[in-house]
Scaffold this motif. Structure first.
Motif, PDB file in Angstrom:
ATOM      1  N   MET A 175      44.305  24.519  39.226  1.00 21.16           N
ATOM      2  CA  MET A 175      44.388  25.428  38.084  1.00 21.16           C
ATOM      3  C   MET A 175      45.331  26.542  38.511  1.00 21.16           C
ATOM      4  N   VAL A 176      46.536  26.551  37.964  1.00 21.41           N
ATOM      5  CA  VAL A 176      47.609  27.374  38.535  1.00 21.41           C
ATOM      6  C   VAL A 176      47.877  28.570  37.617  1.00 21.41           C
ATOM      7  N   LEU A 177      47.149  29.647  37.858  1.00 14.69           N
ATOM      8  CA  LEU A 177      47.236  30.800  36.963  1.00 14.69           C
ATOM      9  C   LEU A 177      47.766  32.041  37.677  1.00 14.69           C
ATOM     10  N   THR A 178      47.174  32.359  38.820  1.00  9.82           N
ATOM     11  CA  THR A 178      47.397  33.660  39.464  1.00  9.82           C
ATOM     12  C   THR A 178      48.802  33.807  40.046  1.00  9.82           C
ATOM     13  N   GLU A 179      49.331  35.034  39.913  1.00 11.24           N
ATOM     14  CA  GLU A 179      50.628  35.382  40.515  1.00 11.24           C
ATOM     15  C   GLU A 179      50.459  36.688  41.282  1.00 11.24           C
ATOM     16  N   ALA A 182      49.784  39.235  38.754  1.00  7.46           N
ATOM     17  CA  ALA A 182      48.872  38.851  37.665  1.00  7.46           C
ATOM     18  C   ALA A 182      47.639  38.187  38.262  1.00  7.46           C
ATOM     19  N   GLY A 183      46.603  39.016  38.502  1.00  9.42           N
ATOM     20  CA  GLY A 183      45.345  38.492  39.049  1.00  9.42           C
ATOM     21  C   GLY A 183      44.291  38.522  37.958  1.00  9.42           C
ATOM     22  N   SER A 184      43.493  39.599  37.938  1.00 10.06           N
ATOM     23  CA  SER A 184      42.517  39.743  36.854  1.00 10.06           C
ATOM     24  C   SER A 184      43.240  39.794  35.513  1.00 10.06           C
ATOM     25  N   ASP A 185      44.415  40.408  35.522  1.00 13.48           N
ATOM     26  CA  ASP A 185      45.171  40.602  34.280  1.00 13.48           C
ATOM     27  C   ASP A 185      46.155  39.449  34.076  1.00 13.48           C
ATOM     28  N   PHE A 209      47.539  32.067  45.634  1.00 14.52           N
ATOM     29  CA  PHE A 209      46.075  31.903  45.726  1.00 14.52           C
ATOM     30  C   PHE A 209      45.602  30.678  44.934  1.00 14.52           C
ATOM     31  N   ILE A 210      46.323  29.582  44.974  1.00 11.80           N
ATOM     32  CA  ILE A 210      45.954  28.435  44.147  1.00 11.80           C
ATOM     33  C   ILE A 210      45.141  27.422  44.961  1.00 11.80           C
ATOM     34  N   THR A 211      43.876  27.272  44.569  1.00  6.76           N
ATOM     35  CA  THR A 211      42.999  26.310  45.232  1.00  6.76           C
ATOM     36  C   THR A 211      43.523  24.899  44.998  1.00  6.76           C
ATOM     37  N   GLY A 255      36.593  32.490  54.385  1.00 11.21           N
ATOM     38  CA  GLY A 255      35.646  31.375  54.248  1.00 11.21           C
ATOM     39  C   GLY A 255      36.261  30.213  53.494  1.00 11.21           C
ATOM     40  N   ILE A 256      35.400  29.316  53.021  1.00 11.10           N
ATOM     41  CA  ILE A 256      35.786  28.050  52.379  1.00 11.10           C
ATOM     42  C   ILE A 256      37.058  27.465  53.019  1.00 11.10           C
ATOM     43  N   HIS A 257      36.976  27.279  54.343  1.00 12.29           N
ATOM     44  CA  HIS A 257      38.162  26.848  55.092  1.00 12.29           C
ATOM     45  C   HIS A 257      38.635  25.447  54.720  1.00 12.29           C
ATOM     46  N   ARG A 435      31.296  34.814  50.139  1.00 13.14           N
ATOM     47  CA  ARG A 435      31.986  36.060  49.765  1.00 13.14           C
ATOM     48  C   ARG A 435      32.992  35.879  48.629  1.00 13.14           C
ATOM     49  N   ILE A 436      33.609  34.705  48.562  1.00 14.82           N
ATOM     50  CA  ILE A 436      34.637  34.504  47.538  1.00 14.82           C
ATOM     51  C   ILE A 436      34.041  34.357  46.132  1.00 14.82           C
ATOM     52  N   THR A 437      32.751  33.997  46.068  1.00 17.16           N
ATOM     53  CA  THR A 437      32.215  33.618  44.747  1.00 17.16           C
ATOM     54  C   THR A 437      32.199  34.776  43.744  1.00 17.16           C
ATOM     55  N   THR A 438      32.156  36.010  44.252  1.00 20.36           N
ATOM     56  CA  THR A 438      32.168  37.143  43.303  1.00 20.36           C
ATOM     57  C   THR A 438      33.594  37.554  42.952  1.00 20.36           C
ATOM     58  N   ILE A 439      34.577  36.823  43.491  1.00 26.13           N
ATOM     59  CA  ILE A 439      35.981  37.230  43.288  1.00 26.13           C
ATOM     60  C   ILE A 439      36.737  36.240  42.409  1.00 26.13           C
ATOM     61  N   TYR A 440      36.731  34.940  42.804  1.00 27.82           N
ATOM     62  CA  TYR A 440      37.594  34.053  42.006  1.00 27.82           C
ATOM     63  C   TYR A 440      36.936  33.620  40.695  1.00 27.82           C
ATOM     64  N   GLY A 442      37.531  35.171  38.116  1.00 28.59           N
ATOM     65  CA  GLY A 442      37.184  36.465  37.524  1.00 28.59           C
ATOM     66  C   GLY A 442      36.157  37.170  38.388  1.00 28.59           C
ATOM     67  N   THR A 443      36.497  38.381  38.815  1.00 29.95           N
ATOM     68  CA  THR A 443      35.594  39.145  39.686  1.00 29.95           C
ATOM     69  C   THR A 443      34.312  39.503  38.921  1.00 29.95           C
ATOM     70  N   SER A 444      33.322  39.974  39.672  1.00 24.52           N
ATOM     71  CA  SER A 444      32.069  40.395  39.024  1.00 24.52           C
ATOM     72  C   SER A 444      32.339  41.457  37.959  1.00 24.52           C
ATOM     73  N   GLN A 445      33.288  42.346  38.264  1.00 23.72           N
ATOM     74  CA  GLN A 445      33.589  43.413  37.295  1.00 23.72           C
ATOM     75  C   GLN A 445      34.079  42.812  35.974  1.00 23.72           C
ATOM     76  N   LEU A 446      34.887  41.767  36.078  1.00 25.68           N
ATOM     77  CA  LEU A 446      35.407  41.126  34.859  1.00 25.68           C
ATOM     78  C   LEU A 446      34.306  40.350  34.126  1.00 25.68           C
TER      79      LEU A 446
HETATM   80  C1  LIG Z   1      40.209  31.752  47.918  1.00 24.99           C
HETATM   81  C2  LIG Z   1      40.792  31.990  46.566  1.00 24.99           C
HETATM   82  C3  LIG Z   1      41.006  30.921  45.720  1.00 24.99           C
HETATM   83  C4  LIG Z   1      41.582  31.121  44.463  1.00 24.99           C
HETATM   84  N1  LIG Z   1      41.848  30.052  43.650  1.00 24.99           N
HETATM   85  C5  LIG Z   1      42.564  30.238  42.519  1.00 24.99           C
HETATM   86  C6  LIG Z   1      43.005  29.132  41.740  1.00 24.99           C
HETATM   87  O1  LIG Z   1      42.695  27.980  42.021  1.00 24.99           O
HETATM   88  N2  LIG Z   1      43.786  29.368  40.654  1.00 24.99           N
HETATM   89  C7  LIG Z   1      44.157  30.629  40.293  1.00 24.99           C
HETATM   90  O2  LIG Z   1      44.888  30.769  39.323  1.00 24.99           O
HETATM   91  N3  LIG Z   1      43.721  31.710  40.992  1.00 24.99           N
HETATM   92  C8  LIG Z   1      42.949  31.546  42.098  1.00 24.99           C
HETATM   93  N4  LIG Z   1      42.543  32.630  42.832  1.00 24.99           N
HETATM   94  C9  LIG Z   1      42.868  33.960  42.373  1.00 24.99           C
HETATM   95  C10 LIG Z   1      41.645  34.717  41.877  1.00 24.99           C
HETATM   96  O3  LIG Z   1      41.222  34.212  40.642  1.00 24.99           O
HETATM   97  C11 LIG Z   1      42.025  36.201  41.829  1.00 24.99           C
HETATM   98  O4  LIG Z   1      42.125  36.629  43.178  1.00 24.99           O
HETATM   99  C12 LIG Z   1      41.005  37.033  41.087  1.00 24.99           C
HETATM  100  O5  LIG Z   1      41.027  36.725  39.719  1.00 24.99           O
HETATM  101  C13 LIG Z   1      41.255  38.530  41.257  1.00 24.99           C
HETATM  102  O6  LIG Z   1      42.599  38.854  41.100  1.00 24.99           O
HETATM  103  P1  LIG Z   1      43.326  39.750  42.220  1.00 24.99           P
HETATM  104  O7  LIG Z   1      43.042  39.129  43.537  1.00 24.99           O
HETATM  105  O8  LIG Z   1      44.737  39.906  41.846  1.00 24.99           O
HETATM  106  O9  LIG Z   1      42.571  41.126  42.173  1.00 24.99           O
HETATM  107  P2  LIG Z   1      42.890  42.331  41.167  1.00 24.99           P
HETATM  108  O10 LIG Z   1      43.009  41.814  39.788  1.00 24.99           O
HETATM  109  O11 LIG Z   1      44.009  43.119  41.714  1.00 24.99           O
HETATM  110  O12 LIG Z   1      41.541  43.173  41.270  1.00 24.99           O
HETATM  111  C14 LIG Z   1      41.315  44.160  42.296  1.00 24.99           C
HETATM  112  C15 LIG Z   1      40.027  44.918  41.948  1.00 24.99           C
HETATM  113  O13 LIG Z   1      40.155  45.568  40.671  1.00 24.99           O
HETATM  114  C16 LIG Z   1      39.074  45.209  39.824  1.00 24.99           C
HETATM  115  N5  LIG Z   1      39.517  45.116  38.438  1.00 24.99           N
HETATM  116  C17 LIG Z   1      40.678  44.603  37.964  1.00 24.99           C
HETATM  117  N6  LIG Z   1      40.703  44.667  36.627  1.00 24.99           N
HETATM  118  C18 LIG Z   1      39.541  45.211  36.227  1.00 24.99           C
HETATM  119  C19 LIG Z   1      38.958  45.549  34.964  1.00 24.99           C
HETATM  120  N7  LIG Z   1      39.585  45.327  33.816  1.00 24.99           N
HETATM  121  N8  LIG Z   1      37.737  46.128  34.947  1.00 24.99           N
HETATM  122  C20 LIG Z   1      37.073  46.371  36.095  1.00 24.99           C
HETATM  123  N9  LIG Z   1      37.569  46.077  37.308  1.00 24.99           N
HETATM  124  C21 LIG Z   1      38.779  45.505  37.386  1.00 24.99           C
HETATM  125  C22 LIG Z   1      38.619  43.853  40.352  1.00 24.99           C
HETATM  126  O14 LIG Z   1      37.276  43.581  40.003  1.00 24.99           O
HETATM  127  C23 LIG Z   1      38.805  44.020  41.848  1.00 24.99           C
HETATM  128  O15 LIG Z   1      37.691  44.682  42.364  1.00 24.99           O
HETATM  129  C24 LIG Z   1      41.923  32.430  44.067  1.00 24.99           C
HETATM  130  C25 LIG Z   1      41.670  33.512  44.913  1.00 24.99           C
HETATM  131  C26 LIG Z   1      41.122  33.304  46.148  1.00 24.99           C
HETATM  132  C27 LIG Z   1      40.898  34.500  47.042  1.00 24.99           C
END
Ligand SMILES: Cc1cc2nc3c(=O)[nH]c(=O)nc-3n(C[C@H](O)[C@H](O)[C@H](O)COP(=O)(O)OP(=O)(O)OC[C@H]3O[C@@H](n4cnc5c(N)ncnc54)[C@H](O)[C@@H]3O)c2cc1C
Length: 595
Positions: A175-179, A182-185, A209-211, A255-257, A435-440, A442-446
């Protein structure tokens, strides 16, 4: 012979407690596929029997084959070869082969593509079972959502090209989304999609960060409308991992090596569009991510279950001060709370999966509505209701289960003391994987941003009102009163937040979502305590078994009574009106470090 399905009495119980027959009827569309496909079930009993058989064989594979390889997978990791190819850790490659042989790589795909056409409830159980054995393998196993998205939105030739291979385990996806920017956004995605003179699409740019970015089939979110910013400028594309797709780096991570996390450069890569232009993010990726979020909730369950089992065993066998440490109140409290949090999480996850299955069933049924006007109207209402509930419960599950698994793995290390910190025991790996589960996805905040809408718009209250209408054993009637009090408090908190505007809702969303989840879980546990299922479960006392409903009643009691004061405190905090986060950030956070 370990069997991660058979040895889990809570999963066994839930599959009996839930109305799987009705779910089977929904996904099998009244068993109409049986006439065409030999593998399709003929009735409810046949379907449920099949679910059990598949989970049983997956349970054995996970216990006997995958779990024993998890430690070496963790140490070995994956390799980026000089020719740009990626080699999985040996254990991952072997396990993927076994999973393909077991024909479990098309869990929810339709029969016509060789899939199992199972409901999401069973898929969630499967993901938990695999994750308990090796959380990193689940990342590849759980990417079946790629195939589901193709099935839901792509044109028929694309489905035909890829879906049989997915079901057969011949290909895996990503699933190729993140740049980088462009992470959460995800609305900020820049990777360019353009057409050549012959009307063919190509991709150019970088993703990170593409799994499993080294997988054979890539679903890529890209900007197809260069003049249009935001989500409506984005479309979704599918491409093969051909010579123009360069893996530039594998991330070196906590983790998730066993799960390769790739940076990818697309160098004018030929691709095809999925569905319609401009709906890439707003429709297709949202759907893909919702499925993936449930997957991460299930992955979290598996990690938590694995860690708990090690801690439970250690608490009984380790002696200090002349007694097993489980006799010490502080330790037994941790052990009970871990177990309770896991069962609460599983209750929420299965309920969410059930609601998603109902939502999908209603959506399909609405396409061919019944002649009867009343029935058709009812179907539409149900469809809307399940959509709203799924939209709220999905982020709740992802948030609750992932945070829970971090707490549980943290406490597992604590129960093991110094030994937990060492690599002699697997709990340090579980904690790193958690540790990663609250991040990818969409983070817990999202997740909170997504869930709080449902809490503030009344979806949570309506759902709980529906739960309250169900029948319960008298043993939990006093608990239902506590839940009703909690709902009143939640209403008070919601009203206060609404009066104070959107920023305030962002600030206190977490508290409101926490309260809503605790209440929903409370109802679900009370329902479990009121089950008709006749099942005996072992207690810690040798040879002593009790009815499952009795154990569940005690669990519900502890969960609800211990959470009641917390709910009150959270609502008090919400209604106290403290806005120092906005007014005093500069003073409280201090300056940005300059060195
Ligand atoms: C091991 C791993 C595997 C992954 N696999 C994939 C994958 O297969 N495909 C893919 O596309 N992506 C993948 N990702 C990317 C992952 O989805 C993003 O890392 C994640 O969505 C967060 O984006 P970011 O790292 O840019 O953090 P940021 O978006 O920069 O966030 C930084 C902090 O700001 C907070 N924040 C940001 N926006 C808001 C908001 N609106 N409200 C409140 N808080 C906010 C976040 O919660 C976080 O605490 C992977 C990441 C990792 C680490």
């Amino acid at each position: 012979m370990a069997n991660f399905f058979k040895d889990n009495d809570d999963i066994q119980f839930l599959l009996m407690h839930m109305d799987l027959g009705t779910l089977a009827r929904t996904v099998e569309e009244d068993f109409r596929f049986a006439a065409e496909f030999e593998s399709a079930p003929v009735d409810e009993a046949d379907a449920v029997e099949n679910y059990r058989l598949v989970l049983d064989s997956l349970g054995r594979l996970s216990g006997d084959f995958i779990a024993p390889r998890a430690e070496s997978v963790d140490r070995e990791g994956n390799t980026l070869n000089s020719d740009g190819s990626v080699s999985y850790a040996k254990g991952i490659a072997e396990s993927l082969e076994k999973l393909a042989q077991a024909q479990v790589m098309g869990f929810t795909l339709p029969h016509r593509f060789g899939g199992l056409n199972f409901p999401n409830v069973i898929y969630s159980a499967a993901i938990e079972i695999v994750s308990r054995a090796d959380a990193s393998l689940m990342n590849i196993f759980g990417l079946q959502g790629i195939a589901e998205t193709i099935n839901a939105f792509a044109d028929e030739p694309i489905k035909q090209r890829y879906l049989h291979d997915f079901s057969a385990g011949k290909v895996t996806g990503a699933m190729v989304l993140t740049e980088p920017d462009a992470g959460s956004d995800l609305q900020s995605v820049k990777l360019r999609a353009f057409k050549d003179a012959n009307d063919r699409w190509f991709l150019h740019g970088v993703k990170r960060f593409i799994t499993n970015g080294c997988g054979e089939v890539l679903l890529v979110l890209a900007r197809s409308e260069p003049d249009r910013g935001g989500g409506l400028g984005l479309s979704l594309f599918v491409c093969d991992r051909g010579p123009t797709v360069h893996i530039r780096r594998l991330e070196d991570k906590l983790g998730i090596h066993g799960s390769p996390t790739c940076e990818i450069f697309f160098d004018n890569t030929p691709c095809e569009i999925i569905g319609e232009r401009q709906r890439g993010l707003v429709t297709y990726v949202m759907s893909l991510m919702n499925g993936a979020r449930i997957g991460i909730a299930a992955q979290s369950m598996g990690i938590a279950e694995a860690a708990f089992r090690v801690a439970r065993d250690y608490a009984a066998s380790r002696a200090q001060f002349g007694v097993p440490i489980e006799k010490l109140p502080a330790v037994r409290d941790m052990v009970i709370d871990m177990k309770l949090a896991i069962e609460a999480g599983r209750a929420l996850l299965y309920e969410t999966s059930r609601v998603v299955d109902r939502e999908i069933g209603c959506m399909k049924a609405v396409e061919n509505p019944p002649q009867d006007k009343e029935l058709a109207k009812q179907l539409k209402n149900d469809s809307r209701k399940y959509k709203r509930c799924a939209g709220m419960l999905t982020p709740m599950s992802k948030y609750y289960c992932s945070e829970m698994c971090n707490r549980v793995t943290y406490d597992s290390i604590q129960v093991l003391g110094g030994s937990g910190f060492m690599r002699d025991y697997p709990v340090e790996r579980h904690a790193r994987d958690a540790r990663i589960t609250t991040i990818y996805e969409g983070t817990s905040q999202l997740q909170i941003v997504a869930a709080v809408r449902g809490v503030c718009s009344g979806t949570a209250e309506n759902l709980m009102a529906e739960y309250a209408e169900q029948s319960y054993t008298p043993e939990v009637h006093d608990l239902l009163e506590r839940l009703a009090e909690g709902r009143e408090l939640l209403k008070k908190g919601v009203a206060f937040v609404k009066d104070n505007g959107n920023d305030y809702m962002d600030l206190y969303g977490r508290a409101l979502v926490d309260v809503a989840i605790d209440l929903i879980n409370g109802y679900l546990l009370c329902r479990q305590a009121s089950t008709n299922v006749e099942m005996q479960v072992q207690t810690a006392e040798p040879g002593v078994a009790i009815p499952m409903r009795q154990r569940k009643a005690q669990m519900a009691r502890r969960y609800i009574l211990r959470n009641a004061p917390k709910i009150e405190a959270l609502v008090d905090m919400v209604c106290a009106g403290d806005k120092s986060t906005f007014t005093a950030y500069e003073v409280l956070a201090g300056p940005v470090p300059t060195d």
